[in-house]
Scaffold this motif. Structure first.
Motif, PDB file in Angstrom:
ATOM      1  N   GLY A   1     -39.598 -58.331  17.984  1.00  0.00           N
ATOM      2  CA  GLY A   1     -40.330 -58.145  16.739  1.00  0.00           C
ATOM      3  C   GLY A   1     -39.505 -57.107  15.763  1.00  0.00           C
ATOM      4  N   ARG A   2     -39.833 -57.265  14.591  1.00  0.00           N
ATOM      5  CA  ARG A   2     -39.524 -56.517  13.288  1.00  0.00           C
ATOM      6  C   ARG A   2     -40.174 -55.083  13.541  1.00  0.00           C
ATOM      7  NH1 ARG A   2     -36.755 -58.974   9.315  1.00  0.00           N
ATOM      8  NH2 ARG A   2     -37.223 -57.095   8.187  1.00  0.00           N
ATOM      9  N   THR A   3     -39.328 -54.118  13.193  1.00  0.00           N
ATOM     10  CA  THR A   3     -39.650 -52.694  13.328  1.00  0.00           C
ATOM     11  C   THR A   3     -40.720 -52.323  12.345  1.00  0.00           C
ATOM     12  OG1 THR A   3     -37.580 -52.231  11.925  1.00  0.00           O
ATOM     13  CG2 THR A   3     -37.555 -52.043  14.199  1.00  0.00           C
ATOM     14  N   GLU A   4     -40.713 -52.881  11.121  1.00  0.00           N
ATOM     15  CA  GLU A   4     -41.224 -52.706   9.939  1.00  0.00           C
ATOM     16  C   GLU A   4     -42.788 -52.446  10.121  1.00  0.00           C
ATOM     17  OE1 GLU A   4     -37.697 -54.541   7.823  1.00  0.00           O
ATOM     18  OE2 GLU A   4     -39.325 -54.961   9.682  1.00  0.00           O
TER      19      GLU A   4
ATOM     20  N   PRO B   1     -30.827 -48.052  13.625  1.00  0.00           N
ATOM     21  CA  PRO B   1     -31.017 -47.967  11.902  1.00  0.00           C
ATOM     22  C   PRO B   1     -32.180 -48.484  11.623  1.00  0.00           C
ATOM     23  CG  PRO B   1     -28.886 -48.780  12.870  1.00  0.00           C
ATOM     24  CD  PRO B   1     -29.593 -48.877  13.980  1.00  0.00           C
ATOM     25  N   GLN B   2     -32.706 -49.624  12.143  1.00  0.00           N
ATOM     26  CA  GLN B   2     -34.041 -50.225  11.796  1.00  0.00           C
ATOM     27  C   GLN B   2     -34.995 -49.215  12.014  1.00  0.00           C
ATOM     28  OE1 GLN B   2     -31.639 -51.865  13.310  1.00  0.00           O
ATOM     29  NE2 GLN B   2     -31.318 -53.775  12.353  1.00  0.00           N
ATOM     30  N   ILE B   3     -35.081 -48.462  12.971  1.00  0.00           N
ATOM     31  CA  ILE B   3     -36.189 -47.651  13.465  1.00  0.00           C
ATOM     32  C   ILE B   3     -36.111 -46.408  12.191  1.00  0.00           C
ATOM     33  CG2 ILE B   3     -36.963 -45.817  14.918  1.00  0.00           C
ATOM     34  CD1 ILE B   3     -36.508 -47.863  16.980  1.00  0.00           C
ATOM     35  N   GLN B   4     -34.938 -45.844  12.068  1.00  0.00           N
ATOM     36  CA  GLN B   4     -34.809 -44.705  11.378  1.00  0.00           C
ATOM     37  C   GLN B   4     -34.855 -45.181   9.757  1.00  0.00           C
ATOM     38  OE1 GLN B   4     -30.905 -42.775  12.263  1.00  0.00           O
ATOM     39  NE2 GLN B   4     -32.127 -41.503  13.743  1.00  0.00           N
ATOM     40  N   ASN B   5     -34.834 -46.122   9.416  1.00  0.00           N
ATOM     41  CA  ASN B   5     -34.969 -46.913   7.976  1.00  0.00           C
ATOM     42  C   ASN B   5     -36.557 -46.676   7.660  1.00  0.00           C
ATOM     43  OD1 ASN B   5     -34.100 -47.878   5.519  1.00  0.00           O
ATOM     44  ND2 ASN B   5     -35.071 -49.740   6.147  1.00  0.00           N
ATOM     45  N   SER B   6     -37.311 -46.994   8.875  1.00  0.00           N
ATOM     46  CA  SER B   6     -38.854 -47.044   8.376  1.00  0.00           C
ATOM     47  C   SER B   6     -39.417 -45.552   8.631  1.00  0.00           C
ATOM     48  CB  SER B   6     -39.608 -47.837   9.429  1.00  0.00           C
ATOM     49  OG  SER B   6     -39.208 -49.194   8.959  1.00  0.00           O
ATOM     50  N   LEU B   7     -38.805 -44.876   9.907  1.00  0.00           N
ATOM     51  CA  LEU B   7     -39.159 -43.596  10.276  1.00  0.00           C
ATOM     52  C   LEU B   7     -38.063 -42.625  10.655  1.00  0.00           C
ATOM     53  CD1 LEU B   7     -41.708 -44.926  13.176  1.00  0.00           C
ATOM     54  CD2 LEU B   7     -42.121 -44.144  10.967  1.00  0.00           C
TER      55      LEU B   7
ATOM     56  N   MET C   1     -32.686 -40.686  18.476  1.00  0.00           N
ATOM     57  CA  MET C   1     -32.527 -41.295  19.777  1.00  0.00           C
ATOM     58  C   MET C   1     -32.097 -40.417  20.946  1.00  0.00           C
ATOM     59  SD  MET C   1     -29.892 -44.497  20.467  1.00  0.00           S
ATOM     60  CE  MET C   1     -28.568 -43.720  20.934  1.00  0.00           C
ATOM     61  N   VAL C   2     -32.820 -40.475  22.201  1.00  0.00           N
ATOM     62  CA  VAL C   2     -32.455 -39.876  23.357  1.00  0.00           C
ATOM     63  C   VAL C   2     -31.454 -40.686  24.168  1.00  0.00           C
ATOM     64  CG1 VAL C   2     -33.371 -38.617  25.388  1.00  0.00           C
ATOM     65  CG2 VAL C   2     -34.687 -38.615  23.222  1.00  0.00           C
TER      66      VAL C   2
ATOM     67  N   THR D   1     -30.479 -48.885   3.974  1.00  0.00           N
ATOM     68  CA  THR D   1     -30.657 -47.459   3.466  1.00  0.00           C
ATOM     69  C   THR D   1     -30.966 -47.844   1.945  1.00  0.00           C
ATOM     70  OG1 THR D   1     -29.254 -46.251   4.863  1.00  0.00           O
ATOM     71  CG2 THR D   1     -29.978 -45.171   2.792  1.00  0.00           C
ATOM     72  N   CYS D   2     -29.933 -48.443   1.188  1.00  0.00           N
ATOM     73  CA  CYS D   2     -30.251 -48.647  -0.475  1.00  0.00           C
ATOM     74  C   CYS D   2     -30.569 -49.844  -0.654  1.00  0.00           C
ATOM     75  CB  CYS D   2     -28.813 -48.132  -1.134  1.00  0.00           C
ATOM     76  SG  CYS D   2     -27.478 -49.353  -0.663  1.00  0.00           S
ATOM     77  N   LYS D   3     -30.710 -51.035   0.225  1.00  0.00           N
ATOM     78  CA  LYS D   3     -31.122 -52.388   0.054  1.00  0.00           C
ATOM     79  C   LYS D   3     -30.269 -52.965  -0.900  1.00  0.00           C
ATOM     80  CE  LYS D   3     -34.719 -50.890   2.459  1.00  0.00           C
ATOM     81  NZ  LYS D   3     -34.901 -51.234   3.869  1.00  0.00           N
TER      82      LYS D   3
END
Length: 406
Positions: free
Chosen positions: A203-206, A241-247, A252-253, A368-370
């Motif tokens: 699934g997408r993270t957004e 990267p996808q998670i940190q792009n939204s949040l 990461m642990v 990041t910058c799209k």
């Protein structure tokens, strides 16, 4: 945009709206949570040899019913299976919508022990039935509620313990379930609550990030609290990267989350060579999460627990490994890379030994910058963003520290 959407909605005919309503009623047909939980209590009072569950109909068989004669029946249900339905029910296998991969006992115990060590009292389990089962059956001092897409759990948990829920659009299939979840949030009074989620990896993270942000805002509004809701998001390391792009506040642990019923996500002989690729992403400080000392160590320079193979790089000033290997530093790239990568003079970057130089080119969009033509690692805006993210993390940690002192 919203005007356009409203206009599109206005164009929907009454016939189509009626058809949608008919589909909704058909989809929800046969679900009566209160009645199903009463059936569970009746079955629980019976001896194990007389307990039966029809997997075809997804319901307990209270009396001899001929209509189940040719169905898939689960018999001789033990007390342990009643309290741990994920060990009784066959996992769903639709990989696009609801494929179920279930945590190993070791990973469940680690996560719950971590919640206890951090003094959490209330646990919101989104798509993590084994954590909910373990808390309900074995842990004193913790309260939990399960939000899951699998409707079969109506048969095993009461209305105060389970909500039929879709995390991708934050949808409760029944209004009563939503009110029950809000009551659970209110009972926490804004303290000692944590959310743990294990959504489908495809699934997408957004939309997921939007859902978790919505729950966080609901938590703060219902409890009148100022602090953020602590979250543990279980996802593969390569989705960082996808998670940190939204949040961006999530880190990461290194802990490798294992699953019982996945061919690669475990440490067995048939598992992935570097161990499970699944990690924990969280918005609390990683220094607070102690990992098992047998396979992990504390890095004093990073002030957090990391995998033993994750060696600290004095040049990058981090423990750089993501995938379970020991990374090496490339002076030309000025970053740490996988050990089987070498610097390519044609590509002007590190890559696998047998790569084709023309395939190294990146034509996608930077997260990041799209903008086209480069990845996040090469983005000129990353330094500015990282500085602001670090400032946000520092402010968040300071606010948590002040709250504890008061």
């Amino acid at each position: 945009m919203w005007d356009k959407l409203r206009n599109e909605k206005d164009k929907v005919s009454k016939h189509k709206l009626d058809a949608w309503e008919c589909e909704r009623i058909t989809f929800l047909k046969g679900i009566n949570h209160r009645r199903q939980f009463l059936a569970f209590n009746k079955v629980s009072a019976l001896p194990a040899p007389k307990r039966s569950f029809c997997n075809t109909c997804s319901k307990f068989i209270i009396e001899d019913e001929c209509k189940h004669a040719e169905h898939s029946i689960i018999s001789d249900i033990t007390d342990n299976q009643l309290s741990h339905p994920s060990e009784l029910l066959p996992p769903l296998v639709n990989a696009k919508k609801e494929a179920q991969y279930l945590f190993s006992k070791e990973s469940v115990k680690f996560l719950v022990d971590t919640f206890l060590s951090l003094n959490y009292k209330y646990v919101i389990c989104i798509g993590t039935p084994r954590i909910h089962e373990y808390i309900q059956s074995s842990v004193k001092g913790l309260s939990s509620i399960l939000l899951d897409i699998d409707r079969r759990y109506h048969n095993f948990f009461g209305p105060l313990e389970f909500c039929w829920y879709n995390s991708f659009n934050n949808h409760f299939f029944f209004k009563e379930a939503q009110l029950g979840f809000e009551d659970f949030l209110k009972s926490s009074r804004g303290e000692n609550t944590v959310l743990v989620t294990d959504p489908p990896f495809g699934g997408r993270t957004e939309p997921l990030a939007q859902t978790f942000s919505t729950i966080n805002n609901k938590y703060k509004s219902l409890t009148k609290g100022n602090g953020e809701l602590p979250m543990f998001w279980i996802f593969p390391y390569f989705m960082e990267p996808q998670i940190q792009n939204s949040l961006p506040e999530f880190q990461m642990v290194d802990y490798k989350v294992e699953y019982d019923n996945h061919p690669l996500f475990h440490n067995g002989s048939k598992g992935r060579k570097q161990g499970s690729p699944v990690r924990i992403f969280t918005n609390i400080s990683c220094s607070q999460i102690k990992l098992p000392p047998d396979n992990y160590r504390f890095c004093h320079k990073c002030n957090k627990w990391v995998a033993k193979e994750n060696k600290h790089c004095m040049i990058c000033a981090i423990c750089p490994s993501k995938n379970g290997q020991t990374y090496t530093h490339c002076k030309l790239c000025k970053r740490c890379v996988k050990p089987n990568w070498r610097h390519c003079s044609n590509c002007q970057r590190c890559a696998q030994l047998n790569h084709l130089c023309k395939e190294i080119q990146f034509n996608g969009v930077c997260l990041t910058c799209k903008k086209l033509g480069h990845k996040k690692a090469d983005c000129p805006e990353v330094y500015t963003l990282n500085s602001s993210h670090s400032k946000r993390r520092k402010q968040f940690q300071q606010s948590k520290s002040k709250k504890r002192k008061h």
